[in-house]
Design a protein around this motif. Structure first.
Motif, mmCIF file in Angstrom:
data_model
loop_
_atom_site.group_PDB
_atom_site.id
_atom_site.type_symbol
_atom_site.label_atom_id
_atom_site.label_comp_id
_atom_site.label_asym_id
_atom_site.label_seq_id
_atom_site.Cartn_x
_atom_site.Cartn_y
_atom_site.Cartn_z
ATOM 1 N N GLU A 88 48.356 43.562 41.146
ATOM 2 C CA GLU A 88 47.378 42.807 41.945
ATOM 3 C C GLU A 88 47.831 41.359 42.138
ATOM 4 N N GLU A 89 48.596 40.835 41.177
ATOM 5 C CA GLU A 89 49.106 39.470 41.318
ATOM 6 C C GLU A 89 50.377 39.421 42.166
ATOM 7 N N ARG A 156 42.312 45.027 43.215
ATOM 8 C CA ARG A 156 42.229 44.803 41.773
ATOM 9 C C ARG A 156 42.665 46.064 41.040
ATOM 10 N N LYS A 157 43.291 45.892 39.872
ATOM 11 C CA LYS A 157 43.489 47.025 38.968
ATOM 12 C C LYS A 157 42.236 47.095 38.110
ATOM 13 N N SER A 158 41.496 48.191 38.242
ATOM 14 C CA SER A 158 40.161 48.219 37.643
ATOM 15 C C SER A 158 40.039 49.221 36.498
ATOM 16 N N SER A 168 39.239 47.800 45.818
ATOM 17 C CA SER A 168 38.964 46.492 46.439
ATOM 18 C C SER A 168 37.451 46.297 46.391
ATOM 19 N N GLY A 266 34.508 39.772 38.644
ATOM 20 C CA GLY A 266 35.327 40.839 39.235
ATOM 21 C C GLY A 266 35.065 41.049 40.712
ATOM 22 N N SER A 267 33.954 40.550 41.224
ATOM 23 C CA SER A 267 33.746 40.585 42.673
ATOM 24 C C SER A 267 32.709 39.543 43.044
ATOM 25 N N ASP A 296 39.597 35.988 43.068
ATOM 26 C CA ASP A 296 39.399 36.255 41.644
ATOM 27 C C ASP A 296 40.324 35.333 40.841
ATOM 28 N N TYR A 298 42.791 35.656 38.795
ATOM 29 C CA TYR A 298 44.240 35.918 38.756
ATOM 30 C C TYR A 298 44.895 35.497 40.073
ATOM 31 N N LYS A 299 44.244 35.828 41.157
ATOM 32 C CA LYS A 299 44.820 35.461 42.461
ATOM 33 C C LYS A 299 44.727 33.945 42.670
#
Ligand code: ASP
Length: 325
Positions: A88-89, A156-158, A168, A266-267, A296, A298-299
């Motif tokens: 995701e990054e 996202r890795k969820s 997403s 997370g959202s 988010d 991380y991004k």
């Protein structure tokens, strides 16, 4: 039609449990039923066979540079196989600097090649289809996984083990691969592309911290952060809140370096002016924190690090987050 495939490491390159020898990109491609029949010429290159948690920004930017040259030399699209942990990054990093209409498609696997129901082959087949498709042109970096197509901006890795780990949460998938056809449902808006070239030493030295706020957080963990880092992303509660006693700590840091406020949920987006208590989003913005919007944590950290590695000042950082966040 040619697609350039860059094989990194990760589960998709692990043949079986306990084996340290990694599958090459050619071996991964050879195990995909139906790939040859697509009639797409693959130019497969092996790079950095490491778990995705060990990848660096510099390695990824080099890969984007090589991918860019492959497109200039005629590739219709790019596929990157890698570990899923940081996908995701890495996808967002590539998206921020990818200047072409040619799709840049990342994929991986949740199950090793020798496991029952290994998902790598299906994911690679989808990724090549997306990379070669007209439908995915101009959409930037995409993640093809589990017959879905996700925009790098939202993915996202969820889940830690599910083959449906990629989601997403804000938008749902941008598209699907159905009977081999790429169906795009929602076109992700493209935002300004950042420079792809960075001085490696400067990039390595540009540390950006990420602090996840927790119950009763007194900020002690943040002491010294401005001495070692050039920026900070705060993953706050809900709409961007922190304990009242953490607010002045963050305000003092924001006087020394850019501090970006995001949500740890997370959202959804952080707010700008709905709550006013100490530690609220309004209070934190008044103390100089930058609004991370829908990004988010991380991004947001990926964007902030690229901006700071290019020596962006606070105003430029705030503008970029207003555009990308
Ligand atoms: N630990 C692995 C990696 O990210 C997990 C995976 O590939 O799914 O490299």
């Amino acid at each position: 039609m040619r697609v350039a495939v860059f094989a990194l490491g990760g589960t998709i390159s692990v043949a079986r449990r306990g084996e340290s020898d990694r599958l090459t990109g050619a071996e991964i491609a050879a195990a995909v039923p139906g790939l040859e029949e697509l009639g797409v010429e693959l130019d497969v290159r092996d790079v950095h066979a490491v778990p995705s948690g060990s990848l660096t920004f510099a390695q990824l930017l080099d890969l984007v540079g090589d991918a860019s040259r492959a497109v200039d030399e005629g590739a219709a699209g790019i596929v990157v196989t890698q570990g899923t942990d940081t996908l995701e990054e890495t996808a967002y990093l590539a998206d921020l600097v990818w200047p072409h209409d040619a799709p840049f498609v990342l994929t991986g696997a949740m199950r090793q090649a020798a496991m029952a129901g290994a998902d790598g082959p299906a994911n690679v087949l989808s990724a090549v289809r997306v990379a070669a498709s007209r439908e995915a042109r101009g959409l930037g970096a995409l993640v093809a996984f589990n017959d879905e197509v996700h925009a790098a901006r939202w993915v996202r890795k969820s889940h830690s083990t599910s083959t449906a780990a990629f989601v997403s949460p804000n938008t749902g998938p941008a598209g699907h691969v159905v009977e081999g056809r790429v169906r795009v449902l929602a076109v992700p808006p493209r935002r300004g592309v950042l420079p792809a070239r960075y001085d490696t030493a400067r990039l390595d030295a540009t540390r950006v911290a990420l602090h996840c706020v927790t119950l009763d957080d007194d900020g002690a963990l943040l002491s010294g952060v401005a001495d070692t880092c050039r920026g900070l992303v705060v993953a706050g509660f809900g709409v961007g809140h922190v304990p009242a006693r953490l607010a002045p700590v963050l305000g003092a840091l924001a006087e020394r370096m850019p501090v970006v406020l995001t949500s740890r949920t997370g959202s959804g987006s952080v707010l700008r002016h709905t709550y006013t208590a100490p530690g609220s989003e309004t209070d934190l913005r008044e103390r100089g924190l930058i609004d991370g919007g829908l990004l988010d944590p991380y991004k947001a950290r990926v964007l902030l690090r690229l901006l700071l590695a290019a020596d962006a000042d606070r105003e430029t950082v705030a503008k970029a987050f207003a555009e990308h966040g």
